[in-house]
Design a protein around this motif. Structure first.
Motif, PDB file in Angstrom:
ATOM      1  N   TYR A 158      -4.417   2.777   3.893  1.00 48.98           N
ATOM      2  CA  TYR A 158      -3.390   3.800   3.689  1.00 48.98           C
ATOM      3  C   TYR A 158      -3.792   4.823   2.638  1.00 48.98           C
ATOM      4  O   TYR A 158      -3.573   6.023   2.810  1.00 48.98           O
ATOM      5  CB  TYR A 158      -2.089   3.086   3.299  1.00 48.98           C
ATOM      6  CG  TYR A 158      -1.030   3.953   2.680  1.00 48.98           C
ATOM      7  CD1 TYR A 158      -0.221   4.772   3.473  1.00 48.98           C
ATOM      8  CD2 TYR A 158      -0.816   3.947   1.299  1.00 48.98           C
ATOM      9  CE1 TYR A 158       0.765   5.556   2.905  1.00 48.98           C
ATOM     10  CE2 TYR A 158       0.176   4.728   0.723  1.00 48.98           C
ATOM     11  CZ  TYR A 158       0.958   5.540   1.530  1.00 48.98           C
ATOM     12  OH  TYR A 158       1.943   6.318   0.966  1.00 48.98           O
ATOM     13  N   ASP A 159      -4.396   4.364   1.548  1.00 47.33           N
ATOM     14  CA  ASP A 159      -4.719   5.272   0.449  1.00 47.33           C
ATOM     15  C   ASP A 159      -6.152   5.797   0.504  1.00 47.33           C
ATOM     16  O   ASP A 159      -6.577   6.541  -0.380  1.00 47.33           O
ATOM     17  CB  ASP A 159      -4.481   4.587  -0.903  1.00 47.33           C
ATOM     18  CG  ASP A 159      -5.328   3.340  -1.087  1.00 47.33           C
ATOM     19  OD1 ASP A 159      -5.869   2.834  -0.086  1.00 47.33           O
ATOM     20  OD2 ASP A 159      -5.458   2.869  -2.236  1.00 47.33           O
ATOM     21  N   ILE A 187      -5.502   0.774  13.090  1.00 46.74           N
ATOM     22  CA  ILE A 187      -4.493   0.170  12.221  1.00 46.74           C
ATOM     23  C   ILE A 187      -4.656   0.735  10.812  1.00 46.74           C
ATOM     24  O   ILE A 187      -5.726   0.628  10.210  1.00 46.74           O
ATOM     25  CB  ILE A 187      -4.609  -1.360  12.166  1.00 46.74           C
ATOM     26  CG1 ILE A 187      -4.445  -1.968  13.567  1.00 46.74           C
ATOM     27  CG2 ILE A 187      -3.557  -1.942  11.225  1.00 46.74           C
ATOM     28  CD1 ILE A 187      -4.568  -3.489  13.586  1.00 46.74           C
ATOM     29  N   VAL A 188      -3.596   1.330  10.310  1.00 43.59           N
ATOM     30  CA  VAL A 188      -3.569   1.785   8.919  1.00 43.59           C
ATOM     31  C   VAL A 188      -3.133   0.588   8.081  1.00 43.59           C
ATOM     32  O   VAL A 188      -2.004   0.095   8.216  1.00 43.59           O
ATOM     33  CB  VAL A 188      -2.610   2.969   8.732  1.00 43.59           C
ATOM     34  CG1 VAL A 188      -2.648   3.453   7.279  1.00 43.59           C
ATOM     35  CG2 VAL A 188      -2.976   4.108   9.678  1.00 43.59           C
ATOM     36  N   THR A 189      -4.024   0.101   7.242  1.00 39.24           N
ATOM     37  CA  THR A 189      -3.777  -1.133   6.497  1.00 39.24           C
ATOM     38  C   THR A 189      -3.308  -0.850   5.071  1.00 39.24           C
ATOM     39  O   THR A 189      -3.426   0.274   4.569  1.00 39.24           O
ATOM     40  CB  THR A 189      -5.052  -1.990   6.436  1.00 39.24           C
ATOM     41  OG1 THR A 189      -6.102  -1.245   5.789  1.00 39.24           O
ATOM     42  CG2 THR A 189      -5.524  -2.365   7.837  1.00 39.24           C
ATOM     43  N   LYS A 190      -2.773  -1.892   4.440  1.00 34.06           N
ATOM     44  CA  LYS A 190      -2.377  -1.856   3.026  1.00 34.06           C
ATOM     45  C   LYS A 190      -1.326  -0.780   2.749  1.00 34.06           C
ATOM     46  O   LYS A 190      -1.324  -0.148   1.681  1.00 34.06           O
ATOM     47  CB  LYS A 190      -3.595  -1.656   2.126  1.00 34.06           C
ATOM     48  CG  LYS A 190      -4.680  -2.712   2.339  1.00 34.06           C
ATOM     49  CD  LYS A 190      -5.854  -2.512   1.403  1.00 34.06           C
ATOM     50  CE  LYS A 190      -6.933  -3.550   1.645  1.00 34.06           C
ATOM     51  NZ  LYS A 190      -8.091  -3.405   0.753  1.00 34.06           N
ATOM     52  N   HIS A 219       1.094  -3.904   6.433  1.00 32.41           N
ATOM     53  CA  HIS A 219       1.133  -4.121   4.989  1.00 32.41           C
ATOM     54  C   HIS A 219       0.719  -5.557   4.689  1.00 32.41           C
ATOM     55  O   HIS A 219       0.708  -6.417   5.575  1.00 32.41           O
ATOM     56  CB  HIS A 219       2.512  -3.826   4.401  1.00 32.41           C
ATOM     57  CG  HIS A 219       3.599  -4.746   4.877  1.00 32.41           C
ATOM     58  ND1 HIS A 219       4.346  -4.493   6.007  1.00 32.41           N
ATOM     59  CD2 HIS A 219       4.061  -5.937   4.385  1.00 32.41           C
ATOM     60  CE1 HIS A 219       5.223  -5.467   6.194  1.00 32.41           C
ATOM     61  NE2 HIS A 219       5.063  -6.347   5.224  1.00 32.41           N
ATOM     62  N   ILE A 220       0.369  -5.799   3.433  1.00 33.18           N
ATOM     63  CA  ILE A 220      -0.022  -7.142   2.996  1.00 33.18           C
ATOM     64  C   ILE A 220       1.220  -7.912   2.576  1.00 33.18           C
ATOM     65  O   ILE A 220       2.044  -7.410   1.802  1.00 33.18           O
ATOM     66  CB  ILE A 220      -1.010  -7.062   1.815  1.00 33.18           C
ATOM     67  CG1 ILE A 220      -2.296  -6.346   2.224  1.00 33.18           C
ATOM     68  CG2 ILE A 220      -1.340  -8.475   1.311  1.00 33.18           C
ATOM     69  CD1 ILE A 220      -3.228  -6.049   1.065  1.00 33.18           C
ATOM     70  N   ASP A 221       1.346  -9.117   3.103  1.00 34.67           N
ATOM     71  CA  ASP A 221       2.445  -9.994   2.724  1.00 34.67           C
ATOM     72  C   ASP A 221       1.886 -11.106   1.838  1.00 34.67           C
ATOM     73  O   ASP A 221       1.103 -11.940   2.302  1.00 34.67           O
ATOM     74  CB  ASP A 221       3.094 -10.590   3.985  1.00 34.67           C
ATOM     75  CG  ASP A 221       4.308 -11.432   3.658  1.00 34.67           C
ATOM     76  OD1 ASP A 221       5.073 -11.033   2.763  1.00 34.67           O
ATOM     77  OD2 ASP A 221       4.492 -12.494   4.290  1.00 34.67           O
ATOM     78  N   SER A 253      -7.106  -3.558  -6.090  1.00 34.03           N
ATOM     79  CA  SER A 253      -5.962  -2.841  -6.659  1.00 34.03           C
ATOM     80  C   SER A 253      -4.611  -3.248  -6.055  1.00 34.03           C
ATOM     81  O   SER A 253      -3.622  -3.357  -6.802  1.00 34.03           O
ATOM     82  CB  SER A 253      -6.165  -1.327  -6.539  1.00 34.03           C
ATOM     83  OG  SER A 253      -6.359  -0.933  -5.202  1.00 34.03           O
ATOM     84  N   PRO A 254      -4.494  -3.502  -4.730  1.00 32.38           N
ATOM     85  CA  PRO A 254      -3.183  -3.939  -4.226  1.00 32.38           C
ATOM     86  C   PRO A 254      -2.730  -5.263  -4.827  1.00 32.38           C
ATOM     87  O   PRO A 254      -1.545  -5.434  -5.147  1.00 32.38           O
ATOM     88  CB  PRO A 254      -3.408  -4.061  -2.711  1.00 32.38           C
ATOM     89  CG  PRO A 254      -4.547  -3.142  -2.410  1.00 32.38           C
ATOM     90  CD  PRO A 254      -5.437  -3.255  -3.611  1.00 32.38           C
TER      91      PRO A 254
END
Length: 337
Positions: A158-159, A187-190, A219-221, A253-254
């Motif tokens: 994503y970033d 797939i746009v991740t994170k 997104h990350i769960d 960083s996430p």
């Protein structure tokens, strides 16, 4: 390091041209790609590392393992071995690489795990050793075009969208942006968990997908528990405890942001992706009161902590915003075989 990358900016057009010529040769058939009469799904990216391939691969394993005799095939980055290896009870993170060993540790009763730098040889050898094999997941093989995967999943964070990047050595792209056209799914991740529909539309416009491509967001769960070899404890139990976070991944960083959002108190020791921990580093970590790491790093570190209950990892899973549509698309592809 950043200064050196900027100084190498004049090399970028040369790298880009070479990568384009290579792709043209595959497109024209000068360089040959091998197809298979069973489904081969490739999970990869345009950029170097940190896009979330491992959790997406595990997502597909969970989705497909009950219906197909499934194998994962990876290069086995950072392993001490070479050539084809099929994981068994004697395998380690050092002999397989940390990510394949993670797959084997979690799913060994349900899937086959193998590594080979040469993916064609890897698939052929897998099939010769496992006659019932009827699905292969290629981990990090988007640029390995000697195999013609039937379904290509391209990941982009994503970033750090690939459309905002340039080729190596100044940027992080392994090939030009035009390579994204080979993907069936992007797939746009994170992403933030609360990513708005308006922002999804904006990102999709930036990516400008081909008519045959579908863009999904994930997104990350993070789990609510941390796990060691002997016990499991709630993540909230670490409130008020000073611990050491150890990461050897491309983009921590996430995870750092997530832990800070929970108000946890920790020092962060960050190493490069697939870092091989030295004896001195292990000794220093074993002196820490509590160490938290990623599941991938745990595969490399845990053999040194067999007698201590101070090393924990935080499990993660990937969650897709439109999971039913994505899963239907993957299963529809598999049904064509």
């Amino acid at each position: 390091m950043k200064l050196l990358r900027y100084l190498l900016l004049p090399v970028v057009p040369i790298y880009r041209f070479v990568a384009m010529v290579r792709n043209w040769f595959f497109d024209l058939g000068v360089l040959k790609s091998k197809s298979y009469n069973f489904p081969v799904i490739c999970i990869g990216n345009l950029s170097t590392g940190g896009t979330g391939k491992t959790p997406v691969t595990e997502y597909l394993i969970r989705l497909l393992k009950d219906d197909r005799r499934l194998a994962t095939l990876s290069r086995g980055y950072g392993r001490s071995t070479k050539g084809f290896i099929q994981a068994n009870s004697k395998s380690t993170a050092e002999s397989l690489g940390d990510e394949p060993f993670q797959f084997y540790s979690k799913y060994n009763e349900d899937i086959i795990v193998a590594v080979d730098e040469k993916r064609v040889n890897g698939i052929d050898t897998l099939k010769s050793k496992n006659s019932d094999l009827d699905l292969v997941l290629l981990d990090d093989a988007f640029q390995h075009r000697y195999v013609k995967a039937g379904f290509n999943i391209l990941l982009t964070p994503y970033d750090k969208l690939y459309v905002n990047d340039i080729c190596l050595p100044t940027g992080n792209l392994r090939e030009p942006i035009s390579g994204a056209k080979r993907a069936d799914v992007i797939i746009v991740t994170k992403c933030p968990e609360d990513l708005s529909e308006d922002l999804q539309v904006k990102i999709e416009r930036l990516l400008s997908p081909e008519s045959h491509q579908v863009v999904y967001f994930s997104h990350i769960d993070y789990a609510n528990e941390v796990i060691s070899s002997n016990t499991t404890r709630g993540l909230n139990s670490m409130n008020g405890v000073k611990f050491t976070l150890v990461t050897g991944i491309a983009d921590p960083s996430p995870l750092v942001s997530h832990l800070k959002s929970l108000g946890l108190d920790f020092e962060h020791q960050s190493f490069k992706d697939h870092h091989k921990f030295s004896e001195d580093e292990i000794t220093a970590l074993k002196k820490k009161e509590l160490v938290l790491t990623t599941e991938k790093d745990y595969m490399r570190l845990s053999p040194y902590f067999k007698d201590e209950d101070t090393l924990f990892y935080l499990p993660i899973e990937v969650k897709l915003n439109n999971k039913d549509a994505f899963e239907d698309k993957v299963k529809d592809f598999i049904k064509t075989y």
